[in-house]
Write a protein that holds these residues in place. Structure first.
Motif, short mmCIF file in Angstrom:
data_model
loop_
_atom_site.label_atom_id
_atom_site.label_comp_id
_atom_site.label_asym_id
_atom_site.label_seq_id
_atom_site.Cartn_x
_atom_site.Cartn_y
_atom_site.Cartn_z
N LEU A 98 0.81 -1.22 0.00
CA LEU A 98 0.00 0.00 0.00
C LEU A 98 0.84 1.27 0.00
O LEU A 98 0.30 2.37 -0.13
CB LEU A 98 -0.92 0.01 1.22
CG LEU A 98 -2.08 -0.99 1.20
CD1 LEU A 98 -2.78 -1.02 2.55
CD2 LEU A 98 -3.08 -0.63 0.11
N GLY A 99 2.15 1.14 0.18
CA GLY A 99 3.01 2.32 0.23
C GLY A 99 3.03 3.01 1.57
O GLY A 99 3.58 4.10 1.72
N MET A 100 2.45 2.37 2.60
CA MET A 100 2.44 2.95 3.94
C MET A 100 3.80 2.82 4.61
O MET A 100 4.15 3.63 5.47
CB MET A 100 1.37 2.27 4.79
CG MET A 100 -0.04 2.48 4.26
SD MET A 100 -1.26 1.36 5.01
CE MET A 100 -1.19 1.89 6.72
N HIS A 101 4.53 1.77 4.28
CA HIS A 101 5.91 1.58 4.74
C HIS A 101 6.78 1.25 3.54
O HIS A 101 6.30 0.65 2.56
CB HIS A 101 6.00 0.45 5.77
CG HIS A 101 5.28 0.74 7.04
ND1 HIS A 101 4.01 0.29 7.32
CD2 HIS A 101 5.66 1.46 8.14
CE1 HIS A 101 3.63 0.70 8.51
NE2 HIS A 101 4.61 1.42 9.03
N GLN A 102 8.03 1.64 3.61
CA GLN A 102 8.96 1.38 2.52
C GLN A 102 9.83 0.17 2.86
O GLN A 102 10.25 0.00 4.02
CB GLN A 102 9.84 2.60 2.27
CG GLN A 102 9.08 3.78 1.70
CD GLN A 102 8.33 3.41 0.43
OE1 GLN A 102 8.93 3.07 -0.58
NE2 GLN A 102 7.00 3.46 0.49
N PRO A 103 10.12 -0.68 1.88
CA PRO A 103 10.97 -1.84 2.17
C PRO A 103 12.40 -1.42 2.48
O PRO A 103 12.90 -0.41 1.95
CB PRO A 103 10.90 -2.65 0.87
CG PRO A 103 10.53 -1.68 -0.20
CD PRO A 103 9.66 -0.66 0.48
N THR A 104 13.02 -2.18 3.35
CA THR A 104 14.45 -1.97 3.62
C THR A 104 15.27 -2.37 2.40
O THR A 104 16.30 -1.77 2.09
CB THR A 104 14.89 -2.81 4.84
OG1 THR A 104 14.02 -2.53 5.94
CG2 THR A 104 16.32 -2.51 5.22
N LYS A 105 14.77 -3.35 1.68
CA LYS A 105 15.44 -3.87 0.50
C LYS A 105 14.39 -4.40 -0.47
O LYS A 105 13.33 -4.87 -0.04
CB LYS A 105 16.40 -5.00 0.91
CG LYS A 105 17.12 -5.70 -0.23
CD LYS A 105 17.94 -6.86 0.32
CE LYS A 105 18.60 -7.65 -0.82
NZ LYS A 105 19.30 -8.85 -0.30
N ASP A 145 4.81 2.84 -8.55
CA ASP A 145 5.05 3.06 -7.12
C ASP A 145 3.71 3.22 -6.40
O ASP A 145 2.89 4.07 -6.79
CB ASP A 145 5.89 4.35 -6.96
CG ASP A 145 6.36 4.58 -5.53
OD1 ASP A 145 5.62 4.22 -4.59
OD2 ASP A 145 7.46 5.13 -5.35
N PRO A 146 3.45 2.44 -5.36
CA PRO A 146 2.16 2.52 -4.68
C PRO A 146 1.88 3.86 -4.02
O PRO A 146 0.74 4.14 -3.65
CB PRO A 146 2.23 1.39 -3.65
CG PRO A 146 3.65 1.01 -3.53
CD PRO A 146 4.30 1.35 -4.83
N ARG A 147 2.91 4.71 -3.86
CA ARG A 147 2.70 6.01 -3.23
C ARG A 147 2.17 7.06 -4.19
O ARG A 147 1.71 8.12 -3.76
CB ARG A 147 4.01 6.50 -2.61
CG ARG A 147 4.51 5.66 -1.45
CD ARG A 147 5.91 6.06 -1.02
NE ARG A 147 6.89 5.75 -2.08
CZ ARG A 147 8.18 6.01 -1.99
NH1 ARG A 147 8.66 6.59 -0.90
NH2 ARG A 147 9.00 5.70 -2.98
N LYS A 148 2.19 6.78 -5.50
CA LYS A 148 1.74 7.77 -6.47
C LYS A 148 0.22 7.91 -6.45
O LYS A 148 -0.49 6.93 -6.30
CB LYS A 148 2.24 7.39 -7.87
CG LYS A 148 3.75 7.52 -8.01
CD LYS A 148 4.20 7.32 -9.45
CE LYS A 148 5.70 7.55 -9.60
NZ LYS A 148 6.15 7.36 -10.99
N GLN A 149 -0.24 9.12 -6.64
CA GLN A 149 -1.67 9.40 -6.51
C GLN A 149 -2.51 8.64 -7.53
O GLN A 149 -3.59 8.14 -7.19
CB GLN A 149 -1.92 10.91 -6.67
CG GLN A 149 -3.34 11.33 -6.33
CD GLN A 149 -3.73 11.01 -4.89
OE1 GLN A 149 -2.97 11.30 -3.96
NE2 GLN A 149 -4.89 10.38 -4.70
#
Length: 297
Positions: free
Chosen positions: A51-58, A67-71
């Motif tokens: 969902l883009g709420m957290h970013q992966p470490t790797k 990218d799930p953060r894009k509107q």
């Protein structure tokens, strides 16, 4: 089919704990996938990264190819998470209308009230809803924008039987319209009945991936049951190969085996007295427990 979700080599580390460990997963458009696992297995962290709420470490995460953060991606998804926050002072209908206003082509208010079984609560303050009703409101809000991908995190907790049945009927109908649905649940009978695919996660890794039937057959084997004649005894059955357990209930006997094809052939060849024969896989609950136990050994 095009991939709706792609995770490639994804890990997530919180301080010294690796919540997700080199996870690679592709989910095709138009499928219903259940992510299962014990508490702390990494399911919620995985969904949060999708969902883009957290970013992966790797690793990389793609949702609808981007990218799930894009509107423009967010506009095409819906999520029903475990924690439902309601807005003070707004009624149920007003809350749903507010969420509908965020989208260009929202689903109709009357439809959302119907599928969430909240028609009678339309003019009730959202803060006055019971826990189960708030879960149903969360479902309506997740569907407000007619999403292409829907995330359902323990969706039916607190719902009564009628609401739960309506909920799954709606989910099945959405899947029939080509929507991609990802769900987590502790009610494994629900996952068994609605999911096209089961992905089991333990300690941040995928330990099983397949259809419900495949997961059950490969893990628990299959069961032959029949009403046995008087000549059939536990001792005579124990002489047959590949039987892992024998259970009696009156004169009906259940034989668990990893090779039911061979076993039924032997039963017929040796002329065991049998009637009302049934062959079925073990339950998803048994398969899940066996998978987790094996992974933790």
């Amino acid at each position: 089919m095009k991939p709706a979700i792609q995770l490639t080599g994804v890990s997530k580390v919180y301080k010294d704990k690796k919540a997700v460990d080199e996870l690679t997963l592709t989910i095709a458009e138009g499928t219903v996938v259940a992510l299962l696992g014990p508490n702390g297995a990494g399911k919620t962290t995985t969904v949060s990264m999708i969902l883009g709420m957290h970013q992966p470490t790797k690793g990389t995460v793609k949702l609808l190819g981007d990218d799930p953060r894009k509107q423009h991606v967010r506009d095409r998804i819906g999520a029903m998470l475990q924690d439902v926050s309601v807005i003070d002072g707004l009624k149920v209908g007003e809350t749903i209308e507010l969420f509908r206003s965020y989208y260009e082509k929202p689903l109709a208010l009357d439809y959302l009230l119907k599928v969430s079984n909240l028609e009678a609560e339309r003019n009730k303050l959202a803060t006055a809803l019971s826990g189960g009703q708030q879960r149903r409101l969360g479902f309506a809000l997740a569907l407000a924008g007619d999403p292409e991908v829907i995330f359902l995190d323990e969706p039916t907790v607190g719902m009564d039987v009628t609401s739960r049945q309506l909920f799954w009927d709606t989910v099945r109908a959405m899947a029939g319209r080509g929507r991609t649905i990802v769900l987590t649940t502790h009610y494994l009978d629900e996952a068994d009945s609605v999911a096209d695919r089961i992905v089991v996660i333990n300690n941040g890794r995928i330990i099983a991936d397949g259809t419900p039937s495949e997961i059950k057959a490969e893990t628990t084997g299959r069961v032959i049951s029949f009403i046995a004649g008087p000549s059939v005894t536990t001792e005579s059955l124990q002489e047959l190969p590949d039987i892992t357990s024998i259970e009696w209930s009156g004169r009906r006997v259940k034989l668990s085996s990893g090779n039911t094809d061979k076993l039924i052939t032997l039963l017929v060849e040796k002329r065991f007295e049998m009637r009302d024969i049934e062959i079925q896989s073990g339950g998803l609950e048994d398969a899940f427990q066996a998978l987790v136990q094996q992974a933790n050994q």
